[in-house]
Design a protein around this motif. Structure first.
Motif, PDB file in Angstrom:
ATOM      1  N   ARG A  17      -1.943  -5.428  -1.409  1.00  0.00           N
ATOM      2  CA  ARG A  17      -1.981  -4.788  -2.715  1.00  0.00           C
ATOM      3  C   ARG A  17      -2.560  -5.802  -3.696  1.00  0.00           C
ATOM      4  NH1 ARG A  17      -1.041  -1.076  -0.054  1.00  0.00           N
ATOM      5  NH2 ARG A  17       0.464   0.615  -0.329  1.00  0.00           N
ATOM      6  N   ASP A  40      -2.415  -1.201   5.741  1.00  0.00           N
ATOM      7  CA  ASP A  40      -2.117  -0.435   4.527  1.00  0.00           C
ATOM      8  C   ASP A  40      -2.596  -1.273   3.340  1.00  0.00           C
ATOM      9  OD1 ASP A  40      -1.075   0.821   2.307  1.00  0.00           O
ATOM     10  OD2 ASP A  40       0.937   1.092   3.124  1.00  0.00           O
ATOM     11  N   GLY A  42      -4.474  -1.309  -0.625  1.00  0.00           N
ATOM     12  CA  GLY A  42      -4.787  -0.505  -1.795  1.00  0.00           C
ATOM     13  C   GLY A  42      -5.077  -1.375  -3.005  1.00  0.00           C
ATOM     14  N   THR A  44      -4.741  -1.900  -6.962  1.00  0.00           N
ATOM     15  CA  THR A  44      -3.795  -1.481  -8.003  1.00  0.00           C
ATOM     16  C   THR A  44      -4.423  -1.423  -9.390  1.00  0.00           C
ATOM     17  OG1 THR A  44      -3.079  -3.783  -8.270  1.00  0.00           O
ATOM     18  CG2 THR A  44      -1.826  -2.408  -6.734  1.00  0.00           C
ATOM     19  N   LYS A  58      -6.860   4.495  -6.298  1.00  0.00           N
ATOM     20  CA  LYS A  58      -6.004   3.484  -6.915  1.00  0.00           C
ATOM     21  C   LYS A  58      -4.566   3.775  -6.517  1.00  0.00           C
ATOM     22  CE  LYS A  58      -4.742   1.764 -11.537  1.00  0.00           C
ATOM     23  NZ  LYS A  58      -4.986   1.927 -12.989  1.00  0.00           N
ATOM     24  N   VAL A  59      -3.812   2.724  -6.204  1.00  0.00           N
ATOM     25  CA  VAL A  59      -2.425   2.903  -5.769  1.00  0.00           C
ATOM     26  C   VAL A  59      -1.481   2.289  -6.799  1.00  0.00           C
ATOM     27  CG1 VAL A  59      -3.047   2.941  -3.332  1.00  0.00           C
ATOM     28  CG2 VAL A  59      -2.448   0.766  -4.425  1.00  0.00           C
ATOM     29  N   LEU A  61       1.518   0.001  -8.438  1.00  0.00           N
ATOM     30  CA  LEU A  61       2.006  -1.354  -8.201  1.00  0.00           C
ATOM     31  C   LEU A  61       3.210  -1.306  -7.274  1.00  0.00           C
ATOM     32  CD1 LEU A  61       1.837  -2.726 -11.860  1.00  0.00           C
ATOM     33  CD2 LEU A  61       0.367  -3.419  -9.968  1.00  0.00           C
ATOM     34  N   MET A  62       3.373  -2.351  -6.496  1.00  0.00           N
ATOM     35  CA  MET A  62       4.489  -2.445  -5.557  1.00  0.00           C
ATOM     36  C   MET A  62       5.295  -3.695  -5.879  1.00  0.00           C
ATOM     37  SD  MET A  62       4.353  -2.933  -1.375  1.00  0.00           S
ATOM     38  CE  MET A  62       3.816  -1.275  -1.013  1.00  0.00           C
TER      39      MET A  62
END
Length: 210
Positions: A17, A40, A42, A44, A58-59, A61-62
């Motif tokens: 990420r 996985d 992405g 952010t 767009k993914v 935030l993690m």
């Protein structure tokens, strides 16, 4: 130290990420779309390659601790060396590190295949390295533990303070002119020598250091 689930309970995928601060990060997303069982990845936030957002998506935030729900962490440069690298090492997942021209002061102690798994600059062998990790689970876990152990030692506060102290010493030695105290400057109180977490400047160790 355990961060996230136990090794056997982690998701067997590599995770990334981050922002779009290097083209290889965009390539990661493409690889992820083509190989979701392995990776996985992405983006952010877009700044450098805004025209790619519609194509790559767009993914959200993690949370950083959620990273370690995954067995493998992909470390790719941003505008310079990825600041996350030491923190990824401190987790209990295997770090797959992109080969890089950038470095931080502690990199000289790290060894590929002992503390992390090296990946080519182009990332062309990333999927191969993820497959290797899945097929060699015990060895992958061992490397993850070695990486965490060395990071915990190298990144202790006293180690960092000593590094900064030595850098400033070298910088001072190269100054061509004497520093000048100008109007409006205020002295910054310095801690007593006995309170300092850095001992590398002492000619004699304190009694408790013996």
């Amino acid at each position: 130290m355990l961060i996230g689930p136990f090794w056997d309970n982690k998701t067997e995928q590599a995770l990334f990420r981050g922002r779009d601060s290097r083209e290889e990060r965009l390539y990661l997303v493409k690889l992820s779309k083509e190989n979701p069982e392995l990776l996985d990845a992405g983006i952010t936030g877009y700044f450098f390659f805004r025209e790619k957002e519609k194509e790559l998506g767009k993914v959200p935030l993690m949370g950083f601790f959620d990273f370690f729900k995954y067995k493998y962490q992909v470390n790719v440069d941003g505008t310079v060396a990825a600041y996350r690298f030491p923190y990824l090492l401190l987790g209990d997942s295997l770090v797959l590190k992109q080969d890089s021209q950038y470095y931080e002061h502690f990199y000289t102690v790290l060894k590929p295949w002992k503390h992390y798994v090296p990946v080519k600059r182009s990332l062309e062998d990333l999927l191969e390295k993820i497959k290797w990790a899945k097929e060699n689970d015990e060895e992958a876990q061992k490397i993850a533990k070695e990486g965490q152990s060395v990071a915990r030692e190298l990144l202790q506060p006293h180690r960092l303070y000593c590094y900064y102290y030595r850098v400033l010493q070298k910088y001072a030695e190269r100054q061509a002119s004497k520093p000048e105290i100008r109007d409006g400057m205020e002295p910054v109180p310095q801690p007593d020598d006995r309170d300092s977490v850095c001992s590398c400047h002492r000619k004699k160790p304190l009694r408790e250091d013996l």
